[in-house]
Design an enzyme around this catalytic site. Structure first.
Site, PDB file in Angstrom:
ATOM      1  N   HIS A 110     -84.738 -54.201  82.857  1.00 24.77           N
ATOM      2  CA  HIS A 110     -85.035 -52.878  83.403  1.00 24.77           C
ATOM      3  C   HIS A 110     -83.747 -52.308  83.985  1.00 24.77           C
ATOM      4  O   HIS A 110     -83.123 -52.912  84.862  1.00 24.77           O
ATOM      5  CB  HIS A 110     -86.109 -52.944  84.485  1.00 24.77           C
ATOM      6  CG  HIS A 110     -86.449 -51.597  85.050  1.00 24.77           C
ATOM      7  ND1 HIS A 110     -87.430 -50.795  84.504  1.00 24.77           N
ATOM      8  CD2 HIS A 110     -85.933 -50.908  86.101  1.00 24.77           C
ATOM      9  CE1 HIS A 110     -87.512 -49.668  85.196  1.00 24.77           C
ATOM     10  NE2 HIS A 110     -86.607 -49.716  86.168  1.00 24.77           N
ATOM     11  N   CYS A 111     -83.333 -51.146  83.491  1.00 27.07           N
ATOM     12  CA  CYS A 111     -82.109 -50.499  83.942  1.00 27.07           C
ATOM     13  C   CYS A 111     -82.465 -49.461  85.005  1.00 27.07           C
ATOM     14  O   CYS A 111     -83.144 -48.473  84.719  1.00 27.07           O
ATOM     15  CB  CYS A 111     -81.393 -49.832  82.761  1.00 27.07           C
ATOM     16  SG  CYS A 111     -79.908 -48.909  83.236  1.00 27.07           S
ATOM     17  N   PHE A 112     -82.009 -49.681  86.225  1.00 24.06           N
ATOM     18  CA  PHE A 112     -82.324 -48.751  87.309  1.00 24.06           C
ATOM     19  C   PHE A 112     -81.540 -47.446  87.194  1.00 24.06           C
ATOM     20  O   PHE A 112     -81.987 -46.418  87.701  1.00 24.06           O
ATOM     21  CB  PHE A 112     -82.057 -49.415  88.661  1.00 24.06           C
ATOM     22  CG  PHE A 112     -83.061 -50.475  89.013  1.00 24.06           C
ATOM     23  CD1 PHE A 112     -84.293 -50.128  89.534  1.00 24.06           C
ATOM     24  CD2 PHE A 112     -82.778 -51.811  88.806  1.00 24.06           C
ATOM     25  CE1 PHE A 112     -85.223 -51.097  89.851  1.00 24.06           C
ATOM     26  CE2 PHE A 112     -83.705 -52.791  89.125  1.00 24.06           C
ATOM     27  CZ  PHE A 112     -84.930 -52.428  89.644  1.00 24.06           C
ATOM     28  N   GLY A 115     -83.719 -45.674  84.936  1.00 18.71           N
ATOM     29  CA  GLY A 115     -85.110 -45.658  85.368  1.00 18.71           C
ATOM     30  C   GLY A 115     -86.069 -46.040  84.268  1.00 18.71           C
ATOM     31  O   GLY A 115     -87.225 -45.596  84.256  1.00 18.71           O
ATOM     32  N   ASN A 116     -85.629 -46.877  83.333  1.00 15.70           N
ATOM     33  CA  ASN A 116     -86.451 -47.224  82.179  1.00 15.70           C
ATOM     34  C   ASN A 116     -86.134 -48.643  81.732  1.00 15.70           C
ATOM     35  O   ASN A 116     -85.058 -49.182  82.020  1.00 15.70           O
ATOM     36  CB  ASN A 116     -86.191 -46.249  81.032  1.00 15.70           C
ATOM     37  CG  ASN A 116     -87.326 -46.228  80.026  1.00 15.70           C
ATOM     38  OD1 ASN A 116     -88.354 -46.878  80.214  1.00 15.70           O
ATOM     39  ND2 ASN A 116     -87.158 -45.472  78.963  1.00 15.70           N
TER      40      ASN A 116
END
Length: 263
Positions: A110-112, A115-116
């Site tokens: 999950h890439c902050f 946001g996805n």
């Protein structure tokens, strides 16, 4: 969980702010400072070439950034809900993301900053986003170093000149020798350097996993993957139109073989 959801909002806003500040500095500070050579043709002026190259890098970086956000990994609707239902999901690469509250195929992480979740549908766009973001940051750092060198008459011929620039500039700023705009550019130089190296590291890491046919989730869980030729693994992510994808931000869902492998 509340802290993770808050980070999921703050991190994209932070990235967009850096992008906006970089664009403003390039447009209103770096480009006007470039002197045109009267003997050179107008079409090949340094400012025009610099602006065109930076526009190419930033367009690909932001374009792939938007595609990563828009194209979420495939949802497993049948696996949503309780832990008992998620336990029935057969693919070893499926993973339930607590932040997104969904199960995705070929889950990598999950890439902050986007946001996805990163998975089967947006892996190529994520790798290209990291690549062009690192290039845009490092190129902005080079342009910023040239600007500071011209404005403050500082030589960067010595290898340690960049490392000693910040402490020297801070002392000169409080004494009034360095003005606020120049000090802000110097701070941005180190931010571009850090972000550029981080994105380059992410890009190299993801490319290595793609060549192996693995995801970060599989590596963390110790899931064994079937040995396949690296060319097939690369083609599954980048597709047959990989060269066009390097030049223009475009969406790629991957090949059907990758979907069949997870079923």
């Amino acid at each position: 969980m509340l802290a993770l959801r808050l980070l999921n909002v703050v991190a994209p806003a932070y990235f967009l702010c850096i992008s906006l500040v970089t664009f403003v500095l390039q447009l209103f500070l770096f480009l006007p400072s470039m002197r045109e050579d009267p003997s050179a043709a107008r079409f090949f002026s340094p400012a025009l070439l610099h602006g065109a190259f930076f526009l190419f890098l930033s367009t690909n970086a932001l374009g792939n950034y938007v595609l990563v956000i828009q194209n979420s990994p495939d949802d497993l609707d049948a696996c949503q809900g309780t832990a008992a239902r998620r336990a029935l999901c057969p693919p070893p690469s499926a993973h339930f993301c607590r932040v997104c509250a969904r199960v995705t195929l070929r889950h990598d992480h999950h890439c902050f900053f986007t946001g996805n979740c990163i998975g089967s549908r947006n892996m190529r766009n994520f790798i290209l986003f990291c690549l062009y973001t690192s290039l845009a940051c490092l190129y902005s750092m080079v342009a910023g170093v040239a600007y500071i060198s011209a404005v403050l008459s500082i030589s960067f011929a010595h290898p340690l000149a960049f490392l000693t620039l910040l402490p020297t500039s801070i002392s000169q700023f409080f004494s009034g020798a360095v003005l606020g705009p120049e000090m802000f550019v110097i701070l941005m130089l180190y931010l571009w350097f850090a972000v550029g190296l981080a994105c380059a590291g992410f890009c190299c890491r993801q490319l290595l996993l793609v060549l192996r046919g693995q995801t970060r989730h599989q590596v963390r869980k110790g899931v064994a993957v079937k040995a396949r030729p690296w060319r097939k693994n690369l083609q599954e992510v980048f597709g047959k139109r990989w060269l066009l994808g390097l030049l223009v931000p475009m969406f790629n869902v991957g090949s059907e073989s990758s979907k069949q492998r997870d079923k």
